[in-house]
Design an enzyme around this catalytic site. Sequence first.
Site, PDB file in Angstrom:
ATOM      1  N   GLY A 264       0.907   1.823   4.841  1.00  0.00           N
ATOM      2  CA  GLY A 264       1.705   2.029   3.622  1.00  0.00           C
ATOM      3  C   GLY A 264       1.069   2.994   2.648  1.00  0.00           C
ATOM      4  O   GLY A 264       1.699   3.955   2.208  1.00  0.00           O
ATOM      5  N   ALA A 265      -0.192   2.756   2.326  1.00  0.00           N
ATOM      6  CA  ALA A 265      -0.866   3.580   1.334  1.00  0.00           C
ATOM      7  C   ALA A 265      -2.348   3.241   1.340  1.00  0.00           C
ATOM      8  O   ALA A 265      -2.759   2.289   2.003  1.00  0.00           O
ATOM      9  CB  ALA A 265      -0.295   3.305  -0.057  1.00  0.00           C
ATOM     10  N   MET A 266      -3.125   4.025   0.579  1.00  0.00           N
ATOM     11  CA  MET A 266      -4.575   3.794   0.576  1.00  0.00           C
ATOM     12  C   MET A 266      -5.117   4.005  -0.834  1.00  0.00           C
ATOM     13  O   MET A 266      -4.847   5.017  -1.477  1.00  0.00           O
ATOM     14  CB  MET A 266      -5.225   4.755   1.583  1.00  0.00           C
ATOM     15  CG  MET A 266      -6.736   4.669   1.631  1.00  0.00           C
ATOM     16  SD  MET A 266      -7.293   3.012   2.175  1.00  0.00           S
ATOM     17  CE  MET A 266      -8.797   2.881   1.227  1.00  0.00           C
ATOM     18  N   GLU A 267      -5.939   3.024  -1.257  1.00  0.00           N
ATOM     19  CA  GLU A 267      -6.377   2.934  -2.651  1.00  0.00           C
ATOM     20  C   GLU A 267      -7.597   3.785  -2.998  1.00  0.00           C
ATOM     21  O   GLU A 267      -8.338   3.438  -3.922  1.00  0.00           O
ATOM     22  CB  GLU A 267      -6.669   1.477  -2.965  1.00  0.00           C
ATOM     23  CG  GLU A 267      -7.936   0.888  -2.296  1.00  0.00           C
ATOM     24  CD  GLU A 267      -7.677   0.113  -1.008  1.00  0.00           C
ATOM     25  OE1 GLU A 267      -6.640   0.369  -0.353  1.00  0.00           O
ATOM     26  OE2 GLU A 267      -8.509  -0.727  -0.647  1.00  0.00           O
ATOM     27  N   GLU A 301      -1.794  -0.773  -4.754  1.00  0.00           N
ATOM     28  CA  GLU A 301      -2.911   0.197  -4.693  1.00  0.00           C
ATOM     29  C   GLU A 301      -3.572   0.324  -6.062  1.00  0.00           C
ATOM     30  O   GLU A 301      -4.792   0.443  -6.166  1.00  0.00           O
ATOM     31  CB  GLU A 301      -2.441   1.564  -4.194  1.00  0.00           C
ATOM     32  CG  GLU A 301      -1.713   1.558  -2.851  1.00  0.00           C
ATOM     33  CD  GLU A 301      -2.381   0.753  -1.748  1.00  0.00           C
ATOM     34  OE1 GLU A 301      -3.613   0.669  -1.742  1.00  0.00           O
ATOM     35  OE2 GLU A 301      -1.655   0.191  -0.899  1.00  0.00           O
TER      36      GLU A 301
HETATM   37  N1  B3K Z   1      -6.536  -0.741   2.164  1.00  0.00           N
HETATM   38  C1  B3K Z   1      -5.463  -0.034   2.802  1.00  0.00           C
HETATM   39  C2  B3K Z   1      -5.297  -0.361   4.232  1.00  0.00           C
HETATM   40  C3  B3K Z   1      -6.217   0.349   5.146  1.00  0.00           C
HETATM   41  C4  B3K Z   1      -5.851   0.063   6.578  1.00  0.00           C
HETATM   42  C5  B3K Z   1      -6.825   0.640   7.536  1.00  0.00           C
HETATM   43  N2  B3K Z   1      -6.356   0.498   8.916  1.00  0.00           N
HETATM   44  C6  B3K Z   1      -4.159  -0.259   2.112  1.00  0.00           C
HETATM   45  C7  B3K Z   1      -4.062  -1.476   1.319  1.00  0.00           C
HETATM   46  O1  B3K Z   1      -4.159  -2.586   1.777  1.00  0.00           O
HETATM   47  O2  B3K Z   1      -3.902  -1.342   0.132  1.00  0.00           O
HETATM   48 ZN    ZN Z   2      -4.571  -3.563  -0.031  1.00  0.00          ZN
END
Ligand code: B3K
Ligand code: ZN
Length: 872
Positions: A264-267, A301
């Site tokens: 979905g997204a990355m923080e 995020e």
């Molecule tokens: N922390 C990321 C997810 C990363 C997944 C890596 N395979 C998004 C989230 O949970 O906000």
């Molecule tokens: Zn997360």
Amino acid sequence: MSQQPQEAPTAKYRKDYQSPSHSITHIDLEFDLYDKETIITAVSKIKQLKGSDSLTLEGEQLKLLGVYVDGKQWSDYKETNGSLIINGLPKEFELTVKTEVNPEENSSLEGLYKSGGAFCTQCEAEGFRRITYYMDRPDVLAVFTSKVIAEKSLYPYLLSNGNKIGSGELENGRHWVQWQDPHPKPAYLFALVAGDFDLLSDSYKTVSGRDVALEIYVDKGNLDRANHAMLSLQNSMKWDEQRFGLEYDLDNYMIVAVDFFNMGAMENKGLNVFNSKFVLANEKTATDTDYLGIEAVIGHEYFHNWTGNRVTCRDWFQLSLKEGLTVFRDQEFSSDLGSRAVNRINNVRIIRGPQFAEDASPMSHPIRPDKVIEMNNFYTLTVYEKGSEVIRMMHTLLGELSFQKGMKLYFERHDGTAATCDDFVAAMQDASGVDLTQFKRWYSQSGTPTINVITSYNSDQKTYNLIVEQSTKPTQEQQEKLPLHIPLDIELYDVDGNVIPLQCNGKSVSNVLNITDEKQEFTFDSVDEKPIVSLLREFSAPVKLVYDYSDQELMFLMVHATNEFARWDAGQMLLAKHIKINVDNVQKGEAFELSESVLDAFRGVLLSRELDPAFIAEMLSLPSQNEVAGWFKPVDVDAIYSVLKSIKVAIATGLEDELSAVYGSLSQDSYSIEHDAIGKRALRNTALGYLCYLAQGNELVKLQYQNANNMTDTMAALSSANQAQLQCREDLMNDFSEKWTHDGLVMDKWFAMQGTNPSEDALGVVKKTMNHAAFTMKNPNRIRSLVGSFLTANPVHFHAKDGSGYLFVGEILTELNQSNPQVASRLIDPLLKYRNYDESRQILMRAELEKLSKLENLAKDLFEKVTKALDS
Ligand code: B3K
Ligand code: ZN
């Protein structure tokens, strides 16, 4: 170039954690960006913390160009599969590592890769090691400086974390920008983006009066689709200040929307990278669900900035420390801004459906796993959603005030460090005085507990008695189960629906019972008449409830329960009873039956003038085929499908007048995403979802499609045409595809319709659709929409008796194992659950798993899941 491991991948265990041998306080990165040959120079300030003078760094898919210590070329090192071991090092030194990578060929979308025309990165969990050799673990926190160099005409924007500290022009049309992030962080939060975008700028004044520049970068031409994301970001910033007292800590916050993204997204600190699905929306292209999804993911995020970034995880086994907590926070955000009941219902559907299924599968694991081969396999519903339920239970046990005290203490103790789940629980316990010792078992025990309740009323003593028993079935990786601390929220009603206050020995007691033993008895006094009990209100714990409710009691609760969730749940339990009865009927060759009284109960809901339309829509939604599948072993896919369809037709037929009246009365002239408007659309489209099965269905659906002025109504028409296999389906599908072929994101909705199409030749349709101009196996969103929806939401055809569905999926997984193992590993889940089906299906499914297990170059991702499934 190092290769994929040939020998069997090895597991890591939580118990083996060791603190890092060295610290890295600063890393200075330089990226000279080229499509095929990007050169990365990483200069790190390193100190030895433990005895040895050798340092092990992680790295994958890298071409090593040189190693230098304090500026001098170093040759005392060994490059092995996945690591670089440097020997004979001083106690404190500056290490320079030069590597080369090929972003264009990187189809795994991990590390540095090209998404369309832009360069971008994804480093969580272990992607930074595909950029340079580094101590790629979350408990090594450094200050990052990054200089990005690229051709100016193609990549006018060069972005990384933190503040811009310099920029300049170079020869040959190249330019550079340098960034510094003042907050020390683990490598997984590093990000880089280079590209040409449209930019939406705005700002936010924090509670202490600081101005934060907000920037959303989208593909050219998409600016009119970024406003909702911006509003959601501002709402998130405000909400976190108000509810959690947390303020943003940099002067800028950037979001980049990319089309090629595994999740979905990355923080990443100050520079979130988002799947464009969770940024782009306008009424023409996005449904209400998309809008709400954007709000939730933007919030999620953003909330990670404190729960994840300021306090991060000591090791990846602690993932739920940041994910469970941040999901809890985003759920609360959505609930505070919108309908709490509807949000709770949708979260519970996920837990009871796919999360319970995961708990019962070969991949079952505690929210804090003990053993991992490929970390990316553990970004699961268990870690995220059940993890959030565990935080929610603490919130229930402590109350908002003490919970917030616990949060404050958690930040006082751990801000700027890498912490553990135990640290979090300790802060909650110390701040509240509530003993959470037994509660902590939720972190180490996998599987879904069952709560069995038996009640009795003593009319002489005026007492009401509850016997509660808990048990958890063994799971594949954990045979022994212990009793958990389960908060059980209950309420009693008299025959008129008045609440009977709970009293024990003359003293009033809390609605939340503490279930801690295998068997417990509760006696309430001053109960003047035989009450009706509402159990597990608000879904106060992620458990299966077994209680022998009569239809009459459930119908009573549908009307009288004070808790909206409990009303909905009573409706679901009533449906569940009749679904089970009818599956049995179908299997015995007997006729389908649904009593008038059940129809009347739903008629009452439909006609209610007090209830929120959004809530009525939820009351009238049947449990999903997958959730129902979880109630049976073996699963009879065809019987369940036929019963769910018969219930739809029965409700449509029985309530036609009421449904038509509701449908007619709720049309809206203009589109708005106010919650009231969303609710009305939801109810109207729920009504359509029933009416489409009747004689008037085809005309009604066609008309709605033609008159729709927003994507929600368009998709509701299309989905009704699809599910009821209406005659207009093909025309509407063709019209949609002609209109939107140029836009992959919108076409995903169409691909999902093709994936879930119930026609006889569903698989043929899916295969043909793979040749559509807008489809590509390179884009995870396209794959999930078409193939993913076939696998998870078209059970009758995925589980076709001849095995054709399994064979198809096996071929797709074989291809993705090479190109994008992470996506392959997400798709495979339905196949892992083969034990739930009849013997002939089991044999066919297992055969596909066996074929996969024999693949040369089987990636760790699939290896881990396939092996577990075959061992089950
Ligand atoms: N922390 C990321 C997810 C990363 C997944 C890596 N395979 C998004 C989230 O949970 O906000
Ligand atoms: Zn997360």
